[in-house]
Design a protein around this motif. Structure first.
Motif, PDB file in Angstrom:
ATOM      1  N   ARG A   1       0.863  -1.194   0.000  1.00 34.13           N
ATOM      2  CA  ARG A   1       0.000   0.000   0.000  1.00 34.13           C
ATOM      3  C   ARG A   1       0.895   1.239   0.000  1.00 34.13           C
ATOM      4  O   ARG A   1       2.075   1.163   0.346  1.00 34.13           O
ATOM      5  CB  ARG A   1      -0.973  -0.020   1.179  1.00 34.13           C
ATOM      6  N   GLN A   2       0.285   2.352  -0.423  1.00 35.89           N
ATOM      7  CA  GLN A   2       1.075   3.583  -0.526  1.00 35.89           C
ATOM      8  C   GLN A   2       1.524   4.040   0.860  1.00 35.89           C
ATOM      9  O   GLN A   2       0.682   4.239   1.744  1.00 35.89           O
ATOM     10  CB  GLN A   2       0.223   4.669  -1.183  1.00 35.89           C
ATOM     11  N   PRO A   3       2.836   4.176   1.083  1.00 35.55           N
ATOM     12  CA  PRO A   3       3.298   4.618   2.403  1.00 35.55           C
ATOM     13  C   PRO A   3       2.866   6.058   2.689  1.00 35.55           C
ATOM     14  O   PRO A   3       2.817   6.895   1.787  1.00 35.55           O
ATOM     15  CB  PRO A   3       4.826   4.544   2.305  1.00 35.55           C
ATOM     16  N   LEU A   4       2.568   6.319   3.949  1.00 36.24           N
ATOM     17  CA  LEU A   4       2.153   7.671   4.345  1.00 36.24           C
ATOM     18  C   LEU A   4       3.301   8.353   5.088  1.00 36.24           C
ATOM     19  O   LEU A   4       3.873   7.772   6.020  1.00 36.24           O
ATOM     20  CB  LEU A   4       0.926   7.602   5.257  1.00 36.24           C
TER      21      LEU A   4
ATOM     22  N   ASN B   1       7.943  11.665  -4.875  1.00 36.67           N
ATOM     23  CA  ASN B   1       8.565  10.934  -5.983  1.00 36.67           C
ATOM     24  C   ASN B   1       8.901   9.489  -5.612  1.00 36.67           C
ATOM     25  O   ASN B   1       9.058   8.641  -6.475  1.00 36.67           O
ATOM     26  CB  ASN B   1       9.823  11.652  -6.467  1.00 36.67           C
ATOM     27  N   MET B   2       9.033   9.223  -4.319  1.00 37.05           N
ATOM     28  CA  MET B   2       9.282   7.833  -3.871  1.00 37.05           C
ATOM     29  C   MET B   2       7.990   7.046  -3.764  1.00 37.05           C
ATOM     30  O   MET B   2       7.988   5.921  -3.290  1.00 37.05           O
ATOM     31  CB  MET B   2       9.918   7.839  -2.462  1.00 37.05           C
ATOM     32  N   GLY B   3       6.874   7.689  -4.129  1.00 34.65           N
ATOM     33  CA  GLY B   3       5.589   6.990  -4.100  1.00 34.65           C
ATOM     34  C   GLY B   3       4.805   7.203  -2.822  1.00 34.65           C
ATOM     35  O   GLY B   3       3.754   6.592  -2.629  1.00 34.65           O
ATOM     36  N   CYS B   4       5.290   8.055  -1.923  1.00 37.72           N
ATOM     37  CA  CYS B   4       4.581   8.281  -0.665  1.00 37.72           C
ATOM     38  C   CYS B   4       3.442   9.285  -0.850  1.00 37.72           C
ATOM     39  O   CYS B   4       3.476  10.127  -1.740  1.00 37.72           O
ATOM     40  CB  CYS B   4       5.516   8.866   0.395  1.00 37.72           C
ATOM     41  N   ALA B   5       2.447   9.213   0.017  1.00 32.39           N
ATOM     42  CA  ALA B   5       1.453  10.277   0.135  1.00 32.39           C
ATOM     43  C   ALA B   5       1.741  11.000   1.442  1.00 32.39           C
ATOM     44  O   ALA B   5       2.293  10.404   2.369  1.00 32.39           O
ATOM     45  CB  ALA B   5       0.054   9.688   0.153  1.00 32.39           C
ATOM     46  N   LEU B   6       1.371  12.275   1.512  1.00 33.32           N
ATOM     47  CA  LEU B   6       1.632  13.042   2.733  1.00 33.32           C
ATOM     48  C   LEU B   6       0.415  12.952   3.651  1.00 33.32           C
ATOM     49  O   LEU B   6      -0.722  12.930   3.187  1.00 33.32           O
ATOM     50  CB  LEU B   6       1.920  14.503   2.386  1.00 33.32           C
ATOM     51  N   THR B   7       0.680  12.899   4.943  1.00 36.00           N
ATOM     52  CA  THR B   7      -0.431  12.907   5.908  1.00 36.00           C
ATOM     53  C   THR B   7      -0.176  13.968   6.969  1.00 36.00           C
ATOM     54  O   THR B   7       0.968  14.325   7.247  1.00 36.00           O
ATOM     55  CB  THR B   7      -0.601  11.530   6.598  1.00 36.00           C
TER      56      THR B   7
ATOM     57  N   ASP C   1      -1.445  13.475   9.963  1.00 37.18           N
ATOM     58  CA  ASP C   1      -1.671  12.740  11.211  1.00 37.18           C
ATOM     59  C   ASP C   1      -0.520  11.771  11.466  1.00 37.18           C
ATOM     60  O   ASP C   1      -0.404  10.753  10.775  1.00 37.18           O
ATOM     61  CB  ASP C   1      -3.009  11.995  11.087  1.00 37.18           C
ATOM     62  N   LYS C   2       0.284  12.062  12.481  1.00 33.18           N
ATOM     63  CA  LYS C   2       1.468  11.213  12.667  1.00 33.18           C
ATOM     64  C   LYS C   2       1.107   9.812  13.144  1.00 33.18           C
ATOM     65  O   LYS C   2       1.865   8.873  12.962  1.00 33.18           O
ATOM     66  CB  LYS C   2       2.520  11.860  13.570  1.00 33.18           C
ATOM     67  N   ASN C   3      -0.116   9.654  13.710  1.00 33.12           N
ATOM     68  CA  ASN C   3      -0.528   8.329  14.180  1.00 33.12           C
ATOM     69  C   ASN C   3      -0.714   7.323  13.049  1.00 33.12           C
ATOM     70  O   ASN C   3      -0.593   6.131  13.249  1.00 33.12           O
ATOM     71  CB  ASN C   3      -1.833   8.434  14.971  1.00 33.12           C
ATOM     72  N   GLU C   4      -1.032   7.835  11.855  1.00 34.52           N
ATOM     73  CA  GLU C   4      -1.235   6.895  10.755  1.00 34.52           C
ATOM     74  C   GLU C   4      -0.003   6.818   9.839  1.00 34.52           C
ATOM     75  O   GLU C   4       0.013   6.085   8.863  1.00 34.52           O
ATOM     76  CB  GLU C   4      -2.476   7.276   9.941  1.00 34.52           C
ATOM     77  N   ALA C   5       1.069   7.562  10.184  1.00 41.15           N
ATOM     78  CA  ALA C   5       2.218   7.644   9.275  1.00 41.15           C
ATOM     79  C   ALA C   5       3.101   6.398   9.319  1.00 41.15           C
ATOM     80  O   ALA C   5       3.217   5.734  10.346  1.00 41.15           O
ATOM     81  CB  ALA C   5       3.044   8.873   9.637  1.00 41.15           C
ATOM     82  N   ASP C   6       3.735   6.101   8.171  1.00 43.66           N
ATOM     83  CA  ASP C   6       4.754   5.049   8.108  1.00 43.66           C
ATOM     84  C   ASP C   6       6.149   5.654   8.213  1.00 43.66           C
ATOM     85  O   ASP C   6       7.100   4.995   8.603  1.00 43.66           O
ATOM     86  CB  ASP C   6       4.641   4.306   6.769  1.00 43.66           C
ATOM     87  N   ILE C   7       6.242   6.905   7.777  1.00 45.81           N
ATOM     88  CA  ILE C   7       7.526   7.613   7.852  1.00 45.81           C
ATOM     89  C   ILE C   7       7.266   8.943   8.562  1.00 45.81           C
ATOM     90  O   ILE C   7       6.364   9.687   8.166  1.00 45.81           O
ATOM     91  CB  ILE C   7       8.085   7.883   6.434  1.00 45.81           C
ATOM     92  N   ILE C   8       8.033   9.226   9.617  1.00 38.25           N
ATOM     93  CA  ILE C   8       7.877  10.505  10.317  1.00 38.25           C
ATOM     94  C   ILE C   8       9.193  11.256  10.238  1.00 38.25           C
ATOM     95  O   ILE C   8      10.257  10.707  10.565  1.00 38.25           O
ATOM     96  CB  ILE C   8       7.487  10.284  11.800  1.00 38.25           C
ATOM     97  N   ILE C   9       9.108  12.503   9.782  1.00 40.93           N
ATOM     98  CA  ILE C   9      10.329  13.308   9.681  1.00 40.93           C
ATOM     99  C   ILE C   9      10.122  14.612  10.445  1.00 40.93           C
ATOM    100  O   ILE C   9       9.142  15.332  10.214  1.00 40.93           O
ATOM    101  CB  ILE C   9      10.660  13.593   8.205  1.00 40.93           C
ATOM    102  N   PHE C  10      11.015  14.918  11.360  1.00 37.81           N
ATOM    103  CA  PHE C  10      10.999  16.202  12.057  1.00 37.81           C
ATOM    104  C   PHE C  10      12.168  17.034  11.516  1.00 37.81           C
ATOM    105  O   PHE C  10      13.325  16.619  11.612  1.00 37.81           O
ATOM    106  CB  PHE C  10      11.198  16.020  13.568  1.00 37.81           C
ATOM    107  N   ASN C  11      11.832  18.186  10.957  1.00 34.32           N
ATOM    108  CA  ASN C  11      12.868  19.109  10.474  1.00 34.32           C
ATOM    109  C   ASN C  11      13.069  20.169  11.564  1.00 34.32           C
ATOM    110  O   ASN C  11      12.199  21.001  11.788  1.00 34.32           O
ATOM    111  CB  ASN C  11      12.408  19.723   9.151  1.00 34.32           C
TER     112      ASN C  11
END
Ligand code: SAH
Ligand code: SF4
Ligand code: F3S
Length: 470
Positions: A31-34, A58-64, A66-76
């Motif tokens: 499934r599409q990673p969030l 471009n890597m195929g991810c969708a943005l969310t 909601d961090k609870n449903e995320a597969d990848i979390i990035i803090f800048n």
């Protein structure tokens, strides 16, 4: 590194991006990673996050959101004050639970904080569920870093390589559709003694005018109405380029682009703010009557200790010139209260300067020591509680000035850009001199220019009605 190598490097990252599409799909059960990207700090970080988001898409991810449903979390992250860093540590701490619930979750930290050795070490030691740490200089390598973090099976820290290059052509997903940021330069060479930015953002370097103007043109064509040219010190734009240019020329060329849009810029350093820049502002309608000109302190002794390289008199001279050339000019600023060794008398000079200039608004900061900066070693005898009292005094003064200014706007009509919904039935719109007016209107108007007649000022909140073009 030559231009060709930069192209090659970005091509390599694109190839890795393509490989990541399949790898991430596999990792997340087809499934599409969030991805959730959260940005701390200034617009420079916002602009960097827009690049990270572009690469993730471009890597195929969708943005969310909601961090609870995320597969990848990035803090800048932002390192400018201790408070900013504490917030990051607190929020990273909370991710532990999420990682426990979802072991496939990837957590990455990037941005200014990560360029500090002691922080990177602390993250490595105390936050074992953070899989990837990278600094501000390697954003272009994000696909490769993520690839290594996903496939390498071990934690990765990549930071501290300022190669002084500008990587043009990194993919980007802008957050807004009508209001946007455009970086014209990166880094800072000023080394104000309190400031961490030059240590974490590297040396100052300017983009080529054709790259900046090309991007501005494509933003205008895409419907952007409010474009802010960004840099830590835009007034020294062009230094180090092979061609003869400066910020005033760049701003003038940007204002000559066809279309109905507003141009802003930040931040101007008073030591380099030229009369020519003010003239260009005065002569071009598209450039907003707004100047963000941080003064930091009203005391010459403190300014010297801060290594700001201008005096109170020089600051007031440029302000006077700007006010005389641009009627209705709005000046905003940054100010630091309680710099090490500052006395109450010196703080009063700051209050005096605020009274004299009458800023539209101020970003106010209590001094925060930053590891590795000279000021962190200066004697600092005034307690935080005392500094907080000074701050209250300053804020009261500024509120009074802002309220007077707002009262003076009642009955006048302004062209505004409608920006967002404030609450049910009420929208926030911004005048070109950067003042918010609340309007009763439907959300369809968001992103459009309108004319607003100001009907009411309550302290520093303005209310108005939309009217036909005057
Ligand atoms: N380049 C911009 C400012 C970037 S940082 C300029 O020179 O104006 C934004 C603001 O944060 C600064 O203007 C300053 O007011 C504040 N700041 C930076 N370092 C700080 C510190 N150590 N403590 C408190 N405020 C700080
Ligand atoms: Fe920091 Fe001074 Fe550079 Fe601004 S100009 S980023 S305050 S060092
Ligand atoms: Fe913070 Fe870095 Fe900006 S330290 S203020 S995010 S340049």
């Amino acid at each position: 590194m030559s231009e060709v190598n930069i192209e090659k490097e970005l091509k390599r990252q694109e190839e890795i991006t393509d490989m990541l599409k399949d790898i991430l799909l596999l990792r997340y059960d087809n499934r599409q990673p969030l991805a959730f990207v959260h940005t701390y700090g200034c617009q420079q970080n916002v602009a960097d996050s827009e690049k990270i988001k572009g690469m993730l898409i471009n890597m195929g991810c969708a943005l969310t959101e909601d961090k609870n449903e995320a597969d990848i979390i990035i803090f800048n992250t932002c390192a400018v004050r201790e408070h900013a860093e504490d917030r990051v540590f607190g929020n990273v701490g909370q991710l532990k639970q999420l990682k426990r619930k979802k072991p496939s979750l990837l957590i990455a930290l990037c941005g200014c904080m990560m360029e500090q050795q002691h922080i990177a070490e602390k993250i490595y030691k105390s936050y074992p569920y953070v899989g990837l740490v990278f600094g501000t200089h390697v954003i272009h390598k994000f696909p490769e870093l993520l690839y290594n973090a996903v496939t390498g099976g071990k934690r990765l820290i990549e930071r501290g390589y300022d190669d002084g290059q500008i990587y043009e052509g990194i993919p980007m997903r802008r957050d807004g559709s009508f209001k946007g940021w455009l970086s014209i330069m990166y880094g800072c060479d000023n080394f104000c003694t309190y400031c961490i930015v030059p240590h974490v953002r590297g040396r100052e370097r300017s983009r080529l005018p054709e790259d900046v103007l090309g991007e501005a043109r494509s933003m205008v064509n895409a419907g952007f109405k409010d474009i802010t040219l960004l840099g830590q010190n835009v007034n020294s734009y062009g230094k180090g380029l092979d061609i003869q240019t400066d910020f005033a020329s760049l701003l003038k060329s940007a204002a000559e682009i066809d279309g109905d849009f507003w141009l802003r810029f930040m931040t101007s350093h008073p030591k380099d703010a030229s009369k020519r820049l003010i003239d260009v502002m005065a002569e071009n309608n598209k450039i907003c009557n707004h100047l963000h000109l941080p003064f930091q302190s009203g005391s010459n002794r403190v300014l010297k200790q801060m290594n700001r390289r201008y005096t109170r008199e020089k600051y007031l001279e440029i302000v006077e010139y700007a006010k005389s050339r641009i009627p209705d000019l709005s000046i905003t600023s940054d100010v630091i209260v309680g710099f090490p060794g500052e006395t109450y008398e010196e703080f009063c000079e700051t209050l005096d300067l605020i009274r004299e200039v009458k800023f539209t608004s101020l970003f106010t900061f209590i001094y925060s020591p930053r590891v590795g900066t000279p000021a962190a070693k200066f004697p600092d005898p005034i307690t935080h509680a005392e500094k907080a009292k000074w701050m209250d005094e300053l804020l009261k003064l500024q509120e009074q000035i802002a309220a007077e200014r707002c009262a003076g706007m009642v009955g006048k009509t302004y062209r505004v850009l409608v920006e967002e919904q404030a609450r049910e039935g009420v929208l926030n719109a911004r005048t070109q001199n950067n003042i918010i007016v609340e309007l009763k209107a439907e959300p369809e108007l968001i992103g459009t220019f309108q004319y607003a007649k100001v009907t009411e000022a309550r302290n520093w909140i303005l209310r108005g009605d939309i009217i036909k073009e005057p």
